[in-house]
Design an enzyme around this catalytic site. Sequence first.
Site, PDB file in Angstrom:
ATOM      1  CB  SER A 585      -0.968  -0.033   1.179  1.00 53.45           C
ATOM      2  OG  SER A 585      -1.976   0.929   1.041  1.00 53.45           O
ATOM      3  CG  ASP A 660      -6.510  -2.435  -4.258  1.00 52.07           C
ATOM      4  OD1 ASP A 660      -7.329  -1.794  -3.571  1.00 52.07           O
ATOM      5  OD2 ASP A 660      -5.302  -2.480  -3.998  1.00 52.07           O
ATOM      6  CG  HIS A 692      -5.380  -2.322  -0.445  1.00 56.78           C
ATOM      7  ND1 HIS A 692      -4.612  -1.934  -1.533  1.00 56.78           N
ATOM      8  CD2 HIS A 692      -4.786  -1.763   0.652  1.00 56.78           C
ATOM      9  CE1 HIS A 692      -3.613  -1.169  -1.113  1.00 56.78           C
ATOM     10  NE2 HIS A 692      -3.693  -1.061   0.195  1.00 56.78           N
TER      11      HIS A 692
END
Length: 715
Positions: A585, A660, A692
């Site tokens: 991320s 995602d 995600h």
Amino acid sequence: MRRLFVWMALMMTTMVSAQQKQLFTLEDLNYGGNNYRNMVPQNRYTTWWGDKLVELEADHCSIIDVKTGRTKRLFDLDEVAAATGSDEHNRMRHLYNAEFPYGGKNIVKLVNGKELMLVDWTDGQLLAKYDRDNVQAEEWNAASRRFAFVREGNLYVADDQGKVSQLSTDGSREIVYGQSVHRDEFGITKGLFWSPDGSRLAFYRMDQSMVADYPQVDIFQREAQYVPDKYPMAGQTSHKVTVGIYDCASGRTIYLQAGDPTDRYFTNIAWSPDSKTVFMFELNRDQNDCRLVSYDAATGARKAELYREQHEKYVEPQHPILFLPWDKSKFIMQSQRDGYNHLYLYGTDGKLIRQLTAGKWVVMDVLGFNEKLKSIVYVSNEVSPIQANLFSVSVASGKRQRLDNGRGYHDGELSGSGAYVLDRYSEPDVPRKIDLIALSTRHPALNLLTAPDPWQDFQVPIYECGTIKAADGVTDLYYRMVKPADFDPARKYPTVVYVYGGPHAHNVDARWHFCSRSWETFMAQKGYVLFILDNRGSENRGRDFEQATFRQLGQIEMADQMKGVDYLKSLPYVDADRLGVHGWSFGGYMTITLMTNHPDVFKVGVAGGPVIDWKWYEVMYGERYMDTPQSNPEGYEKTSLLRQTKNLKGKLQIITGYNDATVVPQHCLSFLAECIKEGTHPDFFVYPGEPHNMRGHQSVHLHERITQYFEDYLK
């Protein structure tokens, strides 16, 4: 000669013992692994029943004596299952989610897959049952026993007699009722808010019809289907939120008269103790002007602005106000106005009475109130920036008292009146302890659990913690280092920097193994050194520490991470020619940022779910830290990784979930397109259907893949 023989025998015994220690697998260490449950520290599952502590087991519930720790059975699963009358498909499978909403009454609240039930276990009577099949959101109120829920997009309220009232008819993917709004920013986790007496329900209504669709695709059909996701990107049109109030007595819904909701955020909804007034923080789109406003719950009329906070960068309200249980004319507010998150006492007239906590440390959580002592129980890192400890503060005097042992990382659960706090904690060398603390006595804490080390039969790496100076030469940054169990300072080790680096997160603290991720243990076992540094921009170090990255995400963070690299290069056992980097991320963004800005430093990188260009990230988070692309074009250009593709030298693997909805696939695909233009060659792997983060056993596969990439190219 005899001494030499004894010494050799002892050495042989130690070597044999070490050889007998087991090696970890990812099935042991990864949360999706088949043996993961056996590798986490032992726990006890509990909940409060007023000031009584109840232990929750799969098949029964027991009272824990708060003085002796002894247990006494209350009821078992068969008894309450018989009372619920649920069919075999909906039968209660366990009691881990049992709640006891009424102190002094033998009533338990139970939830299974399709029902919420109230049961009096003394006579086996079912008091109420609510249908929660296919609900998208739900909230139950103990005072009125009403159940609010969202089904197929619309909002309903059911009473304990089975009567259901429908509050909306236009719910859809574009008109969203009763669910979390503003993409879970500003501390928002839900969209339904009962008044204390259960007579009124506040709820969010989000109109996102004007927000652009992001074209997600479901490939698991005979013909792939278009399943768009509403995704407001930085600088583009955002959604509009309003707050409704449903009056159960009249059946009437009104909306708070907050004005035009365009480019505004409404957050941290709270009720007055008498259920007549609603409070919420209102924030402009620039997120630099925050106001606490009160509204009449009967009419929706605006009553007063009680507080206003502005800042040249941003203001970030995260917590609703809390009224004092013994004085309904006063409330507690949290703010970073002095640079650190602290507690302030206000009157309902909006006048500041006093600041209750102060110092270069942050209040991390408020657990509640002790009504007898008239104090607030909270968690802070006053003892150390990497610790979390339990404190109380007197509302009258401001005197603070530490409640726990002063070490480690603590999480507390307060009893109904605040007379007791259940203290769950760990320390770097303590897997888990649970203590019961009586706040009004000086008796030592009652230990309810000291968990044995679940890794005692394994070859465990070496976990260390320390500090280095940030790139500013002044600020202390905390790091964790993980070394192989058989570490030899005379050897040279390949080293992987694990990074996150973004706001609202940290990697290093005083929990078990200094909060080391299990994958680090696995890599250390394979002969790597792992290094993890919390740079400026991460959480729990104060406003200026976090806001140092404003309008230039990745730059200050990179400078601090490179100070960490300088430190690694100073260590004789770190092989500077075999440095790797990995993150997910924001950490994926940092991985590629480091790989492309310092291509001669990092040989291998694995970037998971990476942001590539902040103009493709969502409005609330993206604009808080970067402003809009229109107002900060230089910052967006400087921080975009699209302009860095030509610099890629080392081996880089990018991994993403195909669906995602947080960091949308456009990021990764656009980076690949630019790499093709520049003739650079990252590797790419996709998890179809995954969001995600990879779910379930796919997480094991993910970490197998990450590990193998470093094994192939760094070792």
